[in-house]
Motif scaffolding. Structure first.
Motif: not given
Length: 404
Positions: A397, A44-45, A395, A48, A223-224, A41, A364, A228
């Protein structure tokens, strides 16, 4: 894209952000979180974040409040050609990792669909869709303001520069449909009247909740999933190869906005009548016309001229948009429900977000057990124990809270 590449990119962005830089010129990402066994996570954050920074390369930004120093030098530093070119170099790999798999998954399901049938089904589906699950849930919550505040904050990643991404889709020369798209863009920019510009109207709504109105002002607590969503929009509009998919975005967005913004306008009138909700009321009205323009002045002429393959691209853009919106809506509701559950258990407290949360450690759900102390969760408030953040949806944060 490997963690070491993102660490190098993040270090370069940090070096380009001088101490005390206005928030619009703050380029930092959470690359430091990648240095010690980063979780999925976390990775991925940061991906992004980095992708959004590549897209913001093309935005003209000035701070709302004058900052000390030379504004000319700030612009020269912020848009240094070698540095921006180096940042752009990460974009294709990030898009390939984060967005294009979704595009590829959509292709089989839309193969052979005619665009006119798709539009008819889309219009019918949007008209018959149930009310917003988030607003419906909020109606039953005794203290809804912190949750609505978080919705506004997460939306501000795009809406404080509304239509800046889609502006990139009207440059060049491609016939009468271009002029129709430009008329839509003019509306988004207040038809030349600054106080009616949609991003300005959104700022008026933010002020009603006492929120920061500076672009990127809440970057540390986006947040992620919010990043996105806005990255999907930029992915579509920042490359001319996606022209017909861009039109698909507008087809779905302008049609769905007339419904969703009306719901938000009525919610504000009922629960926060002192807040200026013109932003939502304006969209509920004008997007009826925008939807008709996209269908009849853009999609139909282009498909008639170039054939069914254009319709397929339009559907692809519309479906990518629909999925991104739906995922963001589900996530927004799930995060608020998780915080409300923690609050009812005595494990969380409402608190307004700091206007500057930069420098506070990223948390996360899959790293929650590594931290001690309180965690600021978006615009909602504080979790008393970081470990409780593990119950939040992927997803989400948070920021390790630092008393000030």
């Amino acid at each position: 894209m490997i963690a070491q590449d993102m660490i190098a990119a993040g270090a370069a962005l940090q070096d380009r952000t001088p101490d005390g830089a206005p928030q619009v010129f703050d380029l930092r990402i959470d690359h430091a979180a990648l240095s010690d066994h980063p979780s999925r996570q976390i990775v991925r954050h940061v991906q992004q974040e980095l992708l959004m920074r590549t897209y913001q390369n093309r935005f003209v930004l000035l701070p709302q409040v004058d900052a000390p120093g030379s504004v000319v030098q700030m612009l020269h530093d912020r848009y240094d050609p070698k540095a921006t070119h180096a940042l752009d170099g990460y974009r294709a790999a990030l898009e390939e990792a984060l967005i294009e798999p979704v595009v590829n998954d959509l292709r089989p399901g839309i193969a052979g669909q005619g665009v006119e049938d798709y539009i008819a089904g889309m219009l019918d589906g949007i008209r018959k869709c149930p009310p917003s699950a988030f607003l419906t849930w909020l109606e039953g919550v005794p203290q809804g303001e912190p949750y609505y505040r978080n919705f506004l904050i997460q939306s501000s990643a795009d809406l404080l520069a509304e239509a800046s991404a889609s502006a990139m889709g009207v440059i060049g020369e491609f016939g009468a449909p271009q002029s129709a798209l430009f008329r839509i863009l003019i509306d988004e920019f207040g038809y030349g009247t600054h106080d009616k510009k949609h991003s300005v109207l959104f700022r008026d709504t933010l002020r009603g909740f006492g929120l920061n109105t500076e672009y990127n002002g809440y970057w540390p607590i986006f947040d992620t999933e919010a990043l996105h969503l806005h990255n999907v929009i930029h992915y579509l509009f920042q490359s001319p190869r996606n022209l017909f998919r861009q039109i698909g975005f507008l087809l779905y967005a302008e049609t769905s906005y007339q419904v969703s913004t009306g719901q938000h306008y009525r919610y504000l009138k009922r629960h926060h009548p002192q807040v200026d909700g013109t932003y939502f009321g304006e969209h509920a009205h004008i997007d009826i016309h925008h939807s008709d323009m996209v269908i009849n002045e853009v999609v139909k002429p282009l498909v008639a001229r170039f054939g069914a393959e254009v319709g397929t691209e339009v559907i692809l853009g519309a479906e990518l948009t629909r999925l991104a919106f739906a995922a963001a809506d589900r996530h927004a509701l799930a995060v608020c429900q998780a915080f409300e559950a923690a609050r009812l258990d005595g494990a969380a407290t409402f608190a307004a977000p700091l206007h500057d949360a930069s420098g506070q450690a990223l948390v996360t759900p899959d790293t929650a057990e590594r931290h001690d102390g309180k965690v600021q969760v978006g615009g909602m408030g504080l979790l008393h124990k970081a470990a409780d953040f593990a119950a939040f949806p992927a997803g989400s944060t948070g920021r390790l809270h630092v008393d000030v």
